[in-house]
Design an enzyme around this catalytic site. Structure first.
Site, PDB file in Angstrom:
ATOM      1  CD  GLU A 442      -1.184  -0.292   3.389  1.00  0.00           C
ATOM      2  OE1 GLU A 442      -2.080  -0.634   3.932  1.00  0.00           O
ATOM      3  OE2 GLU A 442      -0.730  -1.555   4.870  1.00  0.00           O
ATOM      4  CG  ASP A 466      -4.001   3.922   3.587  1.00  0.00           C
ATOM      5  OD1 ASP A 466      -4.060   4.614   3.017  1.00  0.00           O
ATOM      6  OD2 ASP A 466      -3.520   3.045   3.927  1.00  0.00           O
ATOM      7  CB  CYS A 513      -7.607  -6.896   0.495  1.00  0.00           C
ATOM      8  SG  CYS A 513      -6.691  -5.646   1.064  1.00  0.00           S
TER       9      CYS A 513
END
Length: 588
Positions: A442, A466, A513
């Site tokens: 991320e 992120d 995710c």
């Protein structure tokens, strides 16, 4: 003129809770309660403090009731909002300063309490950090409740069916106002302020109320009792909708409802594309309260268990045993053959726990958070790791490390994990000696060294929220620049593609995710890029499953090839929209 003869106009905001609703507008202009200010006799000081304490206690009872009600509905995130409000009442600074002011100034409780909370609201409102700005809203909401209890007044919106079937229009809404409106069966919520992460947006989605936020001028352009049509998916608000618009949305609504029926009917079928290729959908959860939705969505594996839920609910660093019980209950709800990935503590940024360990920062998203915090406070980290390791005997548990930006961080974290294992061995406590360890991707630095990182871990998990934020240097909670947060930007998509390629080369799985995994436009692209699994909010799973079943690997591979070589975000958006409309034409 009759309302039907008025000219139609449209406002565009941020669609944050899907659904279409039509109704009469109720322009809800919040008014501060009128506060008396008077001197007290010395003999009345103690009784005034007692009156203030009684109002605080009554407020605590109200908030506990609201929190319990949300948990009864399995809405844990919304219950946690009211838990945060309870923490305001437990803050010795706010309560203590008020009592001290009553004694020193000999002025009534309403005036003193309002003065104290106004200072804190002004302070938090002036901060840049989006999370801390939300703290100001929490204090304002609680302060209004306490003041109304002191004055013996009810909330403006309380009353039987006052807002039934109405479109609520407000500058902004507090969580308790949002919940109270839901009880009155309102049709939709519209606010001038807010974004996807505001409290009102979170609660509206959970409660199933269509909502559009960030409209800026809704309270100025919409009049009381105007006829309003709301599209909470596209973020469109039609005032005085024409017959043509109404007819169009009637057709859209009919097609959408038919599609939802087809999606529900297919939700139990195997996860195979139209040409027979398996794909994998996993679920994101925050605790056991999410497991019922998890089962209803027919998901087998937990791709992301956000372990910080227990930290945020209790607003402290809970001991090993408390964490173990939390994780064990969830793990035991998953069949042994299925996996559950537990992400280690990810606090900081927009997730805070009271105390000096997490001091305010000028730029918290770039600061002391996630793995950085855990490697600094290894005792807290080991408490959690021992709890996770102990649950590994109850199921197929994996450990996921957040915000990794270097090989050194992975090595250091694995050393702490080994220390935790040694401590459990010395206590003769069983655990999975071969538990898998993964890295969140991320941070751009992690993408740049993905090939080397893949040699250090057992799997990758791409957090697109992120990753997008950091790739574009855009704080996604900052309303002034939220328009720059663009998941269609080629840098974001190419970062995802590079990470997946690195994982494939090292023969390790790579799950996506973040929010993009549950986005209908992006899911086919992610499959075409080679993601091992898509992990999402369980509510998104049926629609994504339907989309992937109605495409072929040849089609998604072709889509991915075209997108990865496209440098124009709007062109990429158009490609993905055309592709998804070929499967879901009713989305128009």
């Amino acid at each position: 003129m009759e309302p039907s003869q008025k000219t139609e106009f449209c406002l565009r905001g941020i669609g944050c809770a899907p659904g279409v609703a039509r109704g009469k507008a109720f322009v809800f202009l919040q008014r501060d309660v009128e506060l008396p200010c008077y001197k007290l006799d010395d003999s009345l000081i103690d009784s005034e403090i007692a009156r203030f304490d009684a109002a605080v206690e009554k407020t605590r009872e109200q908030l506990n009731l609201l929190s319990a009600e949300m948990r009864a509905r399995a809405n844990e995130p919304e219950a946690e909002i009211f838990d945060a409000h309870l923490l305001v009442l437990d803050d010795p600074a706010v309560i203590g300063e008020t009592e001290k002011a009553i004694k020193s100034t000999r002025i009534n409780a309403e005036h003193c309490f309002n003065s104290v909370t106004a200072r804190y609201i002004e302070f938090f409102s002036g901060l840049e950090d989006a999370y801390l700005k939300e703290r100001a809203a929490d204090i304002r909401d609680v302060a209004q409740r306490v003041l109304r209890n002191l004055l013996g007044k009810t909330q403006q919106h309380e009353g039987p069916d006052r807002f039934a079937e109405r479109i609520i229009v407000a500058e902004e809404l507090t969580p308790s106002e949002t919940l109270a409106f839901e009880k009155s069966s309102v049709s939709a919520l519209l606010t001038d302020a807010g974004n996807h992460t505001s409290h009102a947006a979170i609660m509206a989605r959970s409660l199933g109320i269509p909502a559009v936020v960030g409209l800026r001028i809704a309270t100025l352009r919409i009049a009381q009792d105007d006829d309003v049509l709301v599209d909470g998916e596209k973020g469109l608000v039609y005032i005085n909708p024409s017959e043509r618009t109404l007819d169009s949305y009637a057709r859209i609504s009919l097609r959408r409802s038919r599609l939802e029926i087809r999606i529900a009917e297919e939700n139990v079928k195997p996860d195979l594309t139209a040409d027979g290729t398996p794909f994998k959908i996993e679920g994101n959860i925050s605790g056991k309260e999410d497991m019922e939705k998890f089962r209803q969505a027919h998901i087998d594996d937990v791709g992301l268990f956000r372990s910080e839920g227990i930290f945020l609910r209790t607003d402290r660093f809970p001991p090993e045993e408390m964490q173990y019980e939390e994780y064990r209950q969830v793990v035991e709800m998953i069949p042994p053959r299925n996996s559950i990935i537990i992400r280690t503590l990810d606090i900081g940024g927009d997730k805070h726990i009271s105390g000096s360990l997490l001091p305010p920062e000028d730029n918290p998203f770039m600061g002391f958070r996630a793995i950085r915090f855990c490697l600094e406070f290894k005792d807290i980290f080991k408490d959690q790791l021992r709890a996770i390791l102990r649950t590994s005997v109850n199921g197929n548990v994996k450990i996921l490390l957040p915000m990794i930006s270097s090989i050194a961080e992975v090595v250091a974290a694995k050393e702490v994990i080994e220390d935790a294992k040694s401590e459990l061995r010395s206590r003769n406590v069983p655990f999975d000696e071969d538990i898998q360890i993964g890295s969140m991707i991320e941070v751009p630095a992690a993408v740049a060294i993905a090939e080397e990182l893949a040699d250090e871990v057992d799997f990758f998990s791409i957090g697109t929220n992120d990753l997008t934020q950091y790739m574009l240097a855009v704080d996604r909670g900052n309303e002034k620049i939220s328009h720059l947060y663009d998941s269609y930007h080629p840098s974001v998509i190419r970062a995802i593609a590079r990470t997946i390629r690195a994982a494939k080369s090292a023969e390790i799985p790579c799950t996506v995710c973040g929010e993009l995994a549950g986005d209908p436009c992006f899911a086919p692209l992610l499959l075409g890029l080679g993601a091992s699994a898509l992990s999402m909010n369980p509510a998104s799973a049926p629609r994504i499953r339907y989309i992937l079943r109605h495409t072929t690997m040849q089609d998604v591979n072709k889509l991915a090839h075209a997108v990865i070589h496209d440098a124009n975000p709007r062109s990429i958006q158009e490609r993905l929209t055309i592709f998804i409309n070929s499967i879901l034409p009713v989305e128009m």
